[in-house]
Write an enzyme that holds these catalytic residues in place. Structure first.
Site, PDB file in Angstrom:
ATOM      1  N   CYS A 114       1.012  -1.197  -0.021  1.00 22.61           N
ATOM      2  CA  CYS A 114      -0.141   0.089   0.064  1.00 22.61           C
ATOM      3  C   CYS A 114       0.867   1.152  -0.036  1.00 22.61           C
ATOM      4  O   CYS A 114       1.876   1.300   0.693  1.00 22.61           O
ATOM      5  CB  CYS A 114      -0.745   0.014   1.047  1.00 22.61           C
ATOM      6  SG  CYS A 114      -1.924   1.465   1.284  1.00 22.61           S
ATOM      7  N   CYS A 165     -16.347  -8.996   6.827  1.00 18.36           N
ATOM      8  CA  CYS A 165     -15.415  -7.934   6.192  1.00 18.36           C
ATOM      9  C   CYS A 165     -14.376  -8.218   5.189  1.00 18.36           C
ATOM     10  O   CYS A 165     -13.439  -8.778   5.717  1.00 18.36           O
ATOM     11  CB  CYS A 165     -15.010  -6.905   7.583  1.00 18.36           C
ATOM     12  SG  CYS A 165     -16.141  -6.962   8.738  1.00 18.36           S
ATOM     13  N   CYS A 188     -18.899   2.064   9.079  1.00 17.89           N
ATOM     14  CA  CYS A 188     -18.196   1.486  10.220  1.00 17.89           C
ATOM     15  C   CYS A 188     -16.933   2.239  10.317  1.00 17.89           C
ATOM     16  O   CYS A 188     -16.072   2.333   9.371  1.00 17.89           O
ATOM     17  CB  CYS A 188     -17.681  -0.026   9.923  1.00 17.89           C
ATOM     18  SG  CYS A 188     -16.439  -0.584  10.947  1.00 17.89           S
ATOM     19  N   CYS A 204     -19.303  -6.014   4.637  1.00 13.70           N
ATOM     20  CA  CYS A 204     -18.549  -4.930   4.804  1.00 13.70           C
ATOM     21  C   CYS A 204     -17.330  -4.838   3.958  1.00 13.70           C
ATOM     22  O   CYS A 204     -16.563  -6.070   3.824  1.00 13.70           O
ATOM     23  CB  CYS A 204     -18.241  -4.603   6.423  1.00 13.70           C
ATOM     24  SG  CYS A 204     -17.353  -3.172   6.915  1.00 13.70           S
ATOM     25  N   CYS A 223       0.686   5.129   6.815  1.00 10.32           N
ATOM     26  CA  CYS A 223       0.204   5.156   7.986  1.00 10.32           C
ATOM     27  C   CYS A 223       1.076   4.149   9.156  1.00 10.32           C
ATOM     28  O   CYS A 223       1.414   2.958   8.738  1.00 10.32           O
ATOM     29  CB  CYS A 223      -1.231   4.163   7.991  1.00 10.32           C
ATOM     30  SG  CYS A 223      -2.163   4.663   6.843  1.00 10.32           S
ATOM     31  N   CYS A 248       0.663   0.651  10.382  1.00 12.04           N
ATOM     32  CA  CYS A 248       0.256  -0.485   9.412  1.00 12.04           C
ATOM     33  C   CYS A 248       1.372  -1.450   8.905  1.00 12.04           C
ATOM     34  O   CYS A 248       2.341  -1.006   8.270  1.00 12.04           O
ATOM     35  CB  CYS A 248      -0.594  -0.007   8.307  1.00 12.04           C
ATOM     36  SG  CYS A 248      -1.403  -1.160   7.285  1.00 12.04           S
ATOM     37  N   ARG A 279     -16.812  -2.356  18.648  1.00 11.06           N
ATOM     38  CA  ARG A 279     -16.496  -3.403  18.469  1.00 11.06           C
ATOM     39  C   ARG A 279     -15.023  -3.422  19.192  1.00 11.06           C
ATOM     40  O   ARG A 279     -14.171  -2.263  18.913  1.00 11.06           O
ATOM     41  CB  ARG A 279     -16.111  -3.602  16.968  1.00 11.06           C
ATOM     42  CG  ARG A 279     -15.274  -5.076  16.621  1.00 11.06           C
ATOM     43  CD  ARG A 279     -15.191  -5.280  15.322  1.00 11.06           C
ATOM     44  NE  ARG A 279     -16.661  -5.346  14.555  1.00 11.06           N
ATOM     45  CZ  ARG A 279     -17.036  -4.637  13.550  1.00 11.06           C
ATOM     46  NH1 ARG A 279     -16.199  -3.859  13.032  1.00 11.06           N
ATOM     47  NH2 ARG A 279     -18.218  -4.587  13.208  1.00 11.06           N
TER      48      ARG A 279
HETATM   49  N1  SAM Z   1      -6.497   0.565   3.542  1.00 12.05           N
HETATM   50  C1  SAM Z   1      -7.767   0.697   3.968  1.00 12.05           C
HETATM   51  C2  SAM Z   1      -7.968   1.899   4.927  1.00 12.05           C
HETATM   52  O1  SAM Z   1      -6.837   2.272   5.474  1.00 12.05           O
HETATM   53  O2  SAM Z   1      -8.822   2.411   5.022  1.00 12.05           O
HETATM   54  C3  SAM Z   1      -8.145  -0.459   4.646  1.00 12.05           C
HETATM   55  C4  SAM Z   1      -7.419  -1.251   5.538  1.00 12.05           C
HETATM   56  S1  SAM Z   1      -6.797  -0.708   6.871  1.00 12.05           S
HETATM   57  C5  SAM Z   1      -5.587  -1.973   7.437  1.00 12.05           C
HETATM   58  C6  SAM Z   1      -8.007  -0.817   8.436  1.00 12.05           C
HETATM   59  C7  SAM Z   1      -7.778  -0.418   9.627  1.00 12.05           C
HETATM   60  O3  SAM Z   1      -7.192  -1.202  10.428  1.00 12.05           O
HETATM   61  C8  SAM Z   1      -6.896   1.025   9.829  1.00 12.05           C
HETATM   62  O4  SAM Z   1      -7.791   2.069   9.548  1.00 12.05           O
HETATM   63  C9  SAM Z   1      -6.410   0.747  11.440  1.00 12.05           C
HETATM   64  O5  SAM Z   1      -7.461   1.404  12.160  1.00 12.05           O
HETATM   65  C10 SAM Z   1      -6.570  -0.686  11.667  1.00 12.05           C
HETATM   66  N2  SAM Z   1      -5.068  -1.086  11.545  1.00 12.05           N
HETATM   67  C11 SAM Z   1      -4.107  -1.182  10.733  1.00 12.05           C
HETATM   68  N3  SAM Z   1      -3.079  -1.799  11.476  1.00 12.05           N
HETATM   69  C12 SAM Z   1      -3.117  -1.744  12.620  1.00 12.05           C
HETATM   70  C13 SAM Z   1      -2.507  -2.223  13.935  1.00 12.05           C
HETATM   71  N4  SAM Z   1      -1.523  -2.546  13.863  1.00 12.05           N
HETATM   72  N5  SAM Z   1      -2.984  -2.334  15.044  1.00 12.05           N
HETATM   73  C14 SAM Z   1      -4.297  -1.880  15.369  1.00 12.05           C
HETATM   74  N6  SAM Z   1      -5.292  -1.468  14.256  1.00 12.05           N
HETATM   75  C15 SAM Z   1      -4.659  -1.490  12.814  1.00 12.05           C
HETATM   76 FE1  SF4 Z   2      -2.704   1.161   3.400  1.00  8.09          FE
HETATM   77 FE2  SF4 Z   2      -2.612   0.312   5.997  1.00  8.09          FE
HETATM   78 FE3  SF4 Z   2      -2.857   2.818   5.651  1.00  8.09          FE
HETATM   79 FE4  SF4 Z   2      -4.936   1.225   5.214  1.00  8.09          FE
HETATM   80  S1  SF4 Z   2      -4.040   1.341   6.889  1.00  8.09           S
HETATM   81  S2  SF4 Z   2      -4.285   3.126   3.939  1.00  8.09           S
HETATM   82  S3  SF4 Z   2      -3.649  -0.552   4.147  1.00  8.09           S
HETATM   83  S4  SF4 Z   2      -1.045   1.920   4.786  1.00  8.09           S
END
Ligand code: SAM
Ligand code: SF4
Ligand code: DTB
Length: 322
Positions: free
Chosen positions: A54, A98, A189, A129, A58, A61, A261
């Site tokens: 991606c 989801c 959500c 979802c 973030c 992530c 949740r």
């Molecule tokens: N790329 C899309 C987005 O960012 O909207 C969808 C996938 S993203 C992985 C969905 C959510 O997972 C993120 O907004 C974050 O809140 C949660 N998430 C991701 N990595 C995480 C982590 N290491 N610990 C806790 N929550 C996490």
């Molecule tokens: Fe990409 Fe992870 Fe950020 Fe979602 S949370 S936009 S998968 S880097």
């Protein structure tokens, strides 16, 4: 009944979070039982349908290409494989399926593919979802036309702390996608993450932003950061579990009809901490031993915990009395 308000300020949310612990918890539990049956919770199942690579940065992530987490990227899964996973989720007791894709923003062809899969999963009798990143309004309408029930897009944290966590898209971008989804008639959500080194005030700011949405998101995922080696947050300090409980209790009081949740991070929690979170008003969990890419407690641990708490997985989708 605890009223549904859409004019929350961060100061008011902070005052709630800072109430004496027992007072906060008992008030939140009373609000919970006004609109929900506390003896049942929602079971949702996640599937990563497109993993890693991606372009967003973030900081939490594992799927960001900007961080070296060692995760193997996978292209969009086959339609049939996804539907098979949804059938297995249903058999395991999930009422909601989801699907998550690590995109910054999907293109129309990708949305079209996902729409076809959403239709098939919906036909199994499950709530659907998806979380695909930023959407345009026509894309949201396309997913709604396929029968999608909910779109997951998190605000993640307060507007003030956001810039410490993500630089590749703005808070406004996120609110805009949520607006497109609402305009298309989708359920929302939307929630966030705690334990990223933010302050209580940031947690209050996140909850105030969510609770100012009108209507409130139907689902509010509260994730506890899973610290992933290779990400900038790999070594952030542990959050006191009772701060998570306070955040959940405040979410319950501010969005009384929403399903809250207890989302990512349960593998690092004791059963007792999870029990407190459910008492404070959380009434949904992810089932199974995997979230998108990270570990989750798994069905044996969860059925053991729920049995000890005299709580069951709801056979039908959970909604709060309005
Ligand atoms: N790329 C899309 C987005 O960012 O909207 C969808 C996938 S993203 C992985 C969905 C959510 O997972 C993120 O907004 C974050 O809140 C949660 N998430 C991701 N990595 C995480 C982590 N290491 N610990 C806790 N929550 C996490
Ligand atoms: Fe990409 Fe992870 Fe950020 Fe979602 S949370 S936009 S998968 S880097
Ligand atoms: C949400 O708020 N949490 C879920 C879901 N929405 C998509 C994702 C949690 C991901 C945890 C890290 C991982 O499994 O990669």
């Amino acid at each position: 009944m605890t009223e549904l308000r859409h004019d929350w300020t961060a100061d008011e949310a902070l005052a709630l979070i800072e109430r004496p612990f027992h007072d906060l918890l008992s008030t939140a539990h009373l609000a919970h039982i006004e609109r929900f049956d506390p003896s049942e919770i929602e079971g949702a199942m996640l599937l990563s349908i497109k993993t890693g690579a991606c372009p967003e940065d973030c900081a939490y992530c594992p799927q960001s290409a900007v961080h070296m987490t060692g995760l193997k990227p996978e292209p969009l899964m086959d339609h049939d494989e996804i539907v098979t996973a949804a059938e297995a989720a249903k058999a395991a007791g999930a009422t909601r399926f989801c699907m998550g894709a690590a995109w910054r923003a999907p293109n129309d062809r990708q949305v079209e593919q996902v729409a076809g899969t959403v239709e098939a999963v919906g036909a199994l009798g499950m709530e659907t979802c998806v979380t695909l990143g930023m959407l345009t309004e026509p894309q949201a309408r396309r997913l709604a036309a396929a029968g999608l029930d909910f779109y997951n897009h998190n605000l993640d944290t307060s507007p003030e702390f956001y810039g410490e966590i993500i630089t590749t898209r703005t808070y406004e971008d996120r609110l805009e996608t949520l607006g497109h989804c609402r305009d298309a008639g989708l359920g929302l959500c939307a929630g966030g993450i705690v334990g990223m080194g933010e302050s209580r005030r940031d947690r209050a700011g996140l909850l105030a932003e969510l609770a100012r949405l009108d209507p409130h998101p139907e689902s509010v995922p509260i994730n506890l950061l899973i610290r992933i080696p290779g990400t900038p947050l790999a070594d952030v300090e542990d959050l006191d579990g009772l701060e998570l409980v306070r955040t959940i209790a405040a979410a319950r009081l501010m969005m009384p009809a929403s399903v809250v949740r207890l989302s990512a991070g349960r593998s690092s929690m004791t059963d007792e901490l999870q029990a407190l979170c459910l008492h404070a008003g959380a009434n949904s969990i992810f089932l199974g031993d995997r979230l998108l890419t990270a570990d989750n407690p798994g069905d044996d641990a969860d059925s053991d915990l729920l049995e000890r708490l005299d709580v069951e997985l709801a056979a039908e989708p959970v909604t709060g009395r309005r």
